[in-house]
Scaffold this active site. Sequence first.
Site, PDB file in Angstrom:
ATOM      1  N   CYS A  71       0.824  -1.211   0.000  1.00  0.00           N
ATOM      2  CA  CYS A  71       0.000   0.000   0.000  1.00  0.00           C
ATOM      3  C   CYS A  71       0.858   1.261   0.000  1.00  0.00           C
ATOM      4  O   CYS A  71       0.342   2.363  -0.128  1.00  0.00           O
ATOM      5  CB  CYS A  71      -0.917   0.023   1.207  1.00  0.00           C
ATOM      6  SG  CYS A  71      -1.912  -1.452   1.358  1.00  0.00           S
ATOM      7  N   CYS A 140      -3.936   7.432   4.985  1.00  0.00           N
ATOM      8  CA  CYS A 140      -2.913   6.434   4.663  1.00  0.00           C
ATOM      9  C   CYS A 140      -1.579   6.717   5.315  1.00  0.00           C
ATOM     10  O   CYS A 140      -0.795   5.812   5.557  1.00  0.00           O
ATOM     11  CB  CYS A 140      -2.742   6.314   3.153  1.00  0.00           C
ATOM     12  SG  CYS A 140      -2.264   7.850   2.392  1.00  0.00           S
TER      13      CYS A 140
END
Lengths: 159, 385
Positions: A71, A140
């Site tokens: 990610c 994130c």
Amino acid sequence: MSQSENTPHTSIIAQNCEKVNTKITSGASPSTSWVYSDLVKEHFLNPCNFLMGDEAQFACDAIGVVGNPVCGDQMKMFLVIKDGKISDVRWKTYGCASAIAATSALSELIKGKTLDEALTVGPETITAYLGGLPEHKVHCSVLGHEALAAAIANYRKKP
Amino acid sequence: MLEQSDHPIYLDHAATMPLLPIVKQQMQEALLADYGNASSLHQRGHMAHQIVEAARSQIARLINADPAEIIFTSGGSESNNTVMETFRDRKVAVSAIEHPSVLESAKARASQVTILPVDAEGRVSPADISPDVDLVSVMLANNEIGTLEPLAAIAKHCKKHNIFVHTDATQAFGKIKIDVRTLGVDYMTLSAHKIGGPIGVGVLYVKQGSPYHPLILGGHQENRRRAGTTNIIGIAGFGAAAAWCWDHWSCRKWAGVAKLRNELKQRILQEIPYCTCNTPAEHSLPHILNLSFAAAEGESIQLYLSEQGIYVGTGSACAAGDLRPSHVIMATKHDAEIAHNSIRFALGLDTTEADIERVMQVLPPIIARLRDMSTIKLGEKDVSI
């Protein structure tokens, strides 16, 4: 000694940060050309408390990790705990500028706190401390508190 | 601390090219002239019309097209969207590494979109093209990794099956010799700012007799193919940039940049361990070099370099608006980490040996520092070549 201490970057690594007094030692571009706040920039260029070199060499009481390189972001927190308080903290981060800055900021925010106090430091606190982050970056890159929570949970599980 | 250079080193020429001095000059001249609307029949209108038609010819000759086949647009994205508008509700095949303005406009308009796979270098195989599609769109050169596509072979294959061919030549334009006739394409996208012209003006080449449907309706401009008052200043700049390319044999100049690009590649691979080269050794544009540095994230590398006055691009998700890693590197390397860790160096005609030397002073300590900070341990995954 980690390898990086021999690199030209040594002088801009400040392990005990006083951000108010810290000067950014490089600056080809004026701050107006930077996408992040000045404080994010400072924590990115001069991160506090990152664990230099081999993590196995750092004696600590608890480790927690969050995120996934797939990610694009991963954080690992290393805590030294004395009398129920975080007496020292180190971290490693794979990620973008805001991930590095957010983990650095978190490490400053939790030092000296009790474990319960440290657990109250969430993404909002970190983001506010840094003077804001681009909205799409928050979910994130501000993940360090989850690594911290994992470290504390691991510590509390210990017999 | 690292030494600051006196001047920034711009290695992002694939993102946009600085305006050529002659372009600035001719745009200023056009600005200062009391031009009219290029559609007006009076003298001022005629003057504007002449500027536009001169630019059209200058661009046409650079790709061996007829001026009548050149349609001015607002840029590459509009040109790509216009092609997809023409093939609305038809079957379209596009390569996996196209620019989003091809990929997304195809998905929005076509009745069926086939994504053509690419090999590890980013090349499309003509054999993967199904005979039942109406349009194939494959870029001439990829903007992120520099791969040159086998367009002539693709077009030859398509002609056998009566498939129309579009190529987005935005990145290749001015860098390599382009001849629409020998390539055998029906549509070609060009953009001014990738050759030293202004941002905000592009071209769609449409081969005479090919199907066409305008994207922007409501005016007779561009022979009823693109409505809207003509962008005279932008087009004057585009024409000047195209004329510069023609007069200076720009493709030969760009071919010379490969030497410095290859030197940078060799030095990085020799001096920094655990790197992956994402740009093909052959079949690539001369100025693009895309590499991934294991355990060091692209946006962080980019911003540390920026602090040292070196400007590059990255395929990292963090640097993208949509937080997705480069679809180009995902399609070629199938590895999100390689995509996150990618850096694109796009050299310019003015890049020097000294610039490369400075990159090599600054880059290795930055990578070492980020790797020291990183949770990822080198060598745990085999990413070296």
